[in-house]
Design a protein around this motif. Structure first.
Motif, PDB file in Angstrom:
ATOM      1  N   LEU A 161      65.569  98.939  88.680  1.00  0.00           N
ATOM      2  CA  LEU A 161      66.256  97.933  88.089  1.00  0.00           C
ATOM      3  C   LEU A 161      67.339  97.575  89.144  1.00  0.00           C
ATOM      4  O   LEU A 161      68.017  98.381  89.643  1.00  0.00           O
ATOM      5  N   GLY A 162      67.407  96.254  89.457  1.00  0.00           N
ATOM      6  CA  GLY A 162      68.178  95.761  90.586  1.00  0.00           C
ATOM      7  C   GLY A 162      69.038  94.724  89.964  1.00  0.00           C
ATOM      8  O   GLY A 162      68.607  93.631  89.321  1.00  0.00           O
ATOM      9  N   GLN A 163      70.516  94.829  89.811  1.00  0.00           N
ATOM     10  CA  GLN A 163      71.309  93.922  89.104  1.00  0.00           C
ATOM     11  C   GLN A 163      72.238  93.206  89.870  1.00  0.00           C
ATOM     12  O   GLN A 163      72.497  93.706  90.998  1.00  0.00           O
ATOM     13  N   HIS A 164      72.371  92.056  89.854  1.00  0.00           N
ATOM     14  CA  HIS A 164      73.628  91.242  90.479  1.00  0.00           C
ATOM     15  C   HIS A 164      73.102  91.005  91.931  1.00  0.00           C
ATOM     16  O   HIS A 164      73.854  91.100  92.747  1.00  0.00           O
ATOM     17  N   ILE A 165      71.846  90.684  92.160  1.00  0.00           N
ATOM     18  CA  ILE A 165      71.023  90.397  93.352  1.00  0.00           C
ATOM     19  C   ILE A 165      71.391  88.750  93.498  1.00  0.00           C
ATOM     20  O   ILE A 165      71.398  87.865  92.713  1.00  0.00           O
ATOM     21  N   SER A 166      72.217  88.454  94.758  1.00  0.00           N
ATOM     22  CA  SER A 166      72.745  87.005  94.986  1.00  0.00           C
ATOM     23  C   SER A 166      71.579  86.085  95.453  1.00  0.00           C
ATOM     24  O   SER A 166      71.492  85.798  96.635  1.00  0.00           O
ATOM     25  N   MET A 167      70.784  85.743  94.493  1.00  0.00           N
ATOM     26  CA  MET A 167      70.100  84.578  94.579  1.00  0.00           C
ATOM     27  C   MET A 167      69.437  84.181  93.296  1.00  0.00           C
ATOM     28  O   MET A 167      69.554  84.654  92.277  1.00  0.00           O
ATOM     29  N   SER A 168      68.965  82.892  93.245  1.00  0.00           N
ATOM     30  CA  SER A 168      68.631  82.298  91.774  1.00  0.00           C
ATOM     31  C   SER A 168      67.602  82.772  91.393  1.00  0.00           C
ATOM     32  O   SER A 168      66.661  83.283  92.327  1.00  0.00           O
ATOM     33  N   ALA A 169      67.453  82.901  90.101  1.00  0.00           N
ATOM     34  CA  ALA A 169      66.156  83.472  89.321  1.00  0.00           C
ATOM     35  C   ALA A 169      64.870  82.792  89.631  1.00  0.00           C
ATOM     36  O   ALA A 169      63.851  83.198  89.719  1.00  0.00           O
ATOM     37  N   HIS A 170      65.080  81.487  89.826  1.00  0.00           N
ATOM     38  CA  HIS A 170      63.906  80.754  90.011  1.00  0.00           C
ATOM     39  C   HIS A 170      63.306  81.142  91.266  1.00  0.00           C
ATOM     40  O   HIS A 170      61.957  81.324  91.758  1.00  0.00           O
ATOM     41  N   LYS A 171      64.062  81.068  92.593  1.00  0.00           N
ATOM     42  CA  LYS A 171      63.509  81.677  93.797  1.00  0.00           C
ATOM     43  C   LYS A 171      62.811  83.056  93.752  1.00  0.00           C
ATOM     44  O   LYS A 171      61.887  83.406  94.508  1.00  0.00           O
ATOM     45  N   ALA A 172      63.430  83.919  93.100  1.00  0.00           N
ATOM     46  CA  ALA A 172      62.997  85.321  92.985  1.00  0.00           C
ATOM     47  C   ALA A 172      61.590  85.268  92.044  1.00  0.00           C
ATOM     48  O   ALA A 172      60.581  86.055  92.511  1.00  0.00           O
ATOM     49  N   ARG A 173      61.285  84.477  90.949  1.00  0.00           N
ATOM     50  CA  ARG A 173      60.259  84.345  90.293  1.00  0.00           C
ATOM     51  C   ARG A 173      59.032  83.971  91.136  1.00  0.00           C
ATOM     52  O   ARG A 173      58.051  84.298  91.000  1.00  0.00           O
TER      53      ARG A 173
END
Length: 157
Positions: free
Chosen positions: A12-24
């Protein structure tokens, strides 16, 4: 009797500074693939989100080898999801004393890895299962052996 065995491990990685849309966009490409194939895909994709996801996949494989003792060639990514985290809000000063809000979105990434070589159910010995546990007495008497209480060296008056 059959006993269920744990075959899945997660990272689990929390508080990663990027938008969820770009990571998805990246997570959708690796879901359901093998571990080695996933690492090749993440190294060759040109997105900024690939590096933290690469680290999480590598961490999940290390968790699987430590906790389950599994080989990395048998790992498959069964579940990969991205959730929105907190949004960091800052104020940028603008002309004539005004301020402009800056929103930095964060995301939480969960990667679940499964070992396909392990069986989900393990045969448990019936005789071992049917034995009742022998409860130990909680309060046991302790005997102390030190030279003041022993009668050998010091004489009592």
């Amino acid at each position: 009797m059959l006993k269920k065995r744990k075959t899945e491990v997660y990272a689990l990685g929390q508080h990663i500074s990027m938008s969820a849309h770009k990571a998805r966009r990246v997570i959708d490409q690796i879901r359901g693939r093998s571990y080695e194939e996933t690492l090749m895909i993440l190294e060759l994709m040109p997105y900024r989100a690939c590096y933290p996801i690469f680290k999480l996949v590598y961490s999940a494989a290390a968790n699987a080898s430590y906790n389950l003792g599994s080989n990395e060639a048998n790992l498959v990514i069964t579940k990969a999801e991205v959730n929105e985290g907190t949004t960091v809000r800052k104020l940028k000063p603008r002309a004539r004393g005004r301020s402009y809000p800056i929103k930095r979105p964060t995301c939480h990434i969960t990667i679940v890895v499964k070992d396909i070589s392990l069986d989900e159910f393990v045969e448990k010995d019936f005789l071992e299962w049917s034995k009742k546990p022998k409860w130990k007495n909680k309060y046991t008497n302790m005997t102390y052996h030190d030279m003041y209480s022993s009668e050998g060296i010091w004489d009592k008056k």
